[in-house]
Design a protein around this motif. Structure first.
Motif, PDB file in Angstrom:
ATOM      1  N   ASN A  54      -9.806   3.575 -10.523  1.00 29.01           N
ATOM      2  CA  ASN A  54      -9.983   5.005 -10.289  1.00 29.01           C
ATOM      3  C   ASN A  54      -8.653   5.736 -10.131  1.00 29.01           C
ATOM      4  O   ASN A  54      -8.622   6.884  -9.681  1.00 29.01           O
ATOM      5  N   ASN A  55      -7.542   5.052 -10.478  1.00 33.39           N
ATOM      6  CA  ASN A  55      -6.191   5.617 -10.354  1.00 33.39           C
ATOM      7  C   ASN A  55      -5.889   6.072  -8.934  1.00 33.39           C
ATOM      8  O   ASN A  55      -5.242   7.103  -8.725  1.00 33.39           O
ATOM      9  N   GLU A  56      -6.371   5.296  -7.971  1.00 26.93           N
ATOM     10  CA  GLU A  56      -6.110   5.579  -6.565  1.00 26.93           C
ATOM     11  C   GLU A  56      -5.289   4.429  -5.985  1.00 26.93           C
ATOM     12  O   GLU A  56      -5.385   3.297  -6.440  1.00 26.93           O
ATOM     13  N   PRO A  57      -4.481   4.714  -4.964  1.00 22.29           N
ATOM     14  CA  PRO A  57      -3.756   3.615  -4.323  1.00 22.29           C
ATOM     15  C   PRO A  57      -4.733   2.716  -3.569  1.00 22.29           C
ATOM     16  O   PRO A  57      -5.720   3.190  -3.011  1.00 22.29           O
ATOM     17  N   CYS A  58      -4.451   1.431  -3.584  1.00 18.95           N
ATOM     18  CA  CYS A  58      -5.354   0.489  -2.923  1.00 18.95           C
ATOM     19  C   CYS A  58      -5.084   0.387  -1.431  1.00 18.95           C
ATOM     20  O   CYS A  58      -5.899  -0.135  -0.681  1.00 18.95           O
ATOM     21  N   SER A  65       1.676  -2.565  -8.184  1.00 21.45           N
ATOM     22  CA  SER A  65       1.140  -1.494  -9.026  1.00 21.45           C
ATOM     23  C   SER A  65       1.218  -0.148  -8.324  1.00 21.45           C
ATOM     24  O   SER A  65       1.630   0.854  -8.917  1.00 21.45           O
ATOM     25  N   CYS A  66       0.833  -0.110  -7.067  1.00 18.94           N
ATOM     26  CA  CYS A  66       0.881   1.140  -6.310  1.00 18.94           C
ATOM     27  C   CYS A  66       2.323   1.581  -6.087  1.00 18.94           C
ATOM     28  O   CYS A  66       2.639   2.769  -6.156  1.00 18.94           O
ATOM     29  N   TRP A  67       3.197   0.639  -5.820  1.00 18.83           N
ATOM     30  CA  TRP A  67       4.616   0.941  -5.616  1.00 18.83           C
ATOM     31  C   TRP A  67       5.213   1.581  -6.873  1.00 18.83           C
ATOM     32  O   TRP A  67       5.870   2.616  -6.802  1.00 18.83           O
ATOM     33  N   ARG A  68       4.956   0.970  -8.038  1.00 22.72           N
ATOM     34  CA  ARG A  68       5.483   1.504  -9.289  1.00 22.72           C
ATOM     35  C   ARG A  68       4.892   2.902  -9.573  1.00 22.72           C
ATOM     36  O   ARG A  68       5.607   3.804  -9.994  1.00 22.72           O
ATOM     37  N   ALA A  69       3.590   3.050  -9.343  1.00 23.49           N
ATOM     38  CA  ALA A  69       2.947   4.344  -9.609  1.00 23.49           C
ATOM     39  C   ALA A  69       3.516   5.428  -8.685  1.00 23.49           C
ATOM     40  O   ALA A  69       3.713   6.561  -9.106  1.00 23.49           O
ATOM     41  N   HIS A  70       3.787   5.077  -7.445  1.00 27.08           N
ATOM     42  CA  HIS A  70       4.296   6.038  -6.471  1.00 27.08           C
ATOM     43  C   HIS A  70       5.707   6.508  -6.833  1.00 27.08           C
ATOM     44  O   HIS A  70       6.043   7.682  -6.677  1.00 27.08           O
ATOM     45  N   PHE A  71       6.530   5.588  -7.321  1.00 30.06           N
ATOM     46  CA  PHE A  71       7.917   5.919  -7.594  1.00 30.06           C
ATOM     47  C   PHE A  71       8.225   6.134  -9.070  1.00 30.06           C
ATOM     48  O   PHE A  71       9.389   6.310  -9.444  1.00 30.06           O
ATOM     49  N   ALA A  72       7.220   6.131  -9.904  1.00 29.41           N
ATOM     50  CA  ALA A  72       7.436   6.350 -11.341  1.00 29.41           C
ATOM     51  C   ALA A  72       7.892   7.784 -11.579  1.00 29.41           C
ATOM     52  O   ALA A  72       7.409   8.716 -10.945  1.00 29.41           O
TER      53      ALA A  72
END
Length: 76
Positions: A54-58, A65-72
């Motif tokens: 759902n493209n939400e942080p876990c 994955s969440c780390w990369r998405a947060h800092f991308a």
């Protein structure tokens, strides 16, 4: 036949990860089986997968994955 087998892939992958840290493949596979049969672990895996789908942080502070998405860096 490919390895790991498609019908038991997760257990084999877990056993492969454990194998270098234990005395035998049999013990690694036994541990992996126990992890796979643990309902709390399965529920947590499902929760993480659902959040990511759902493209939400876990919510796991160690989730790459969440780390990369947060800092991308967003694309211009």
């Amino acid at each position: 036949m490919s390895y790991p087998p498609a019908d038991d892939r997760l257990r084999h992958l877990i056993a492969q990860e454990l194998n270098p840290h234990v005395d035998s493949w049999k013990f690694a596979f036994w541990l992996a089986t126990g992890l796979m049969n643990n309902s709390e672990i399965r529920e947590e895996l499902e929760r993480i997968v659902t959040a990511h789908a759902n493209n939400e942080p876990c919510g796991d502070r160690n989730c790459k994955s969440c780390w990369r998405a947060h800092f991308a860096t967003p694309a211009p």
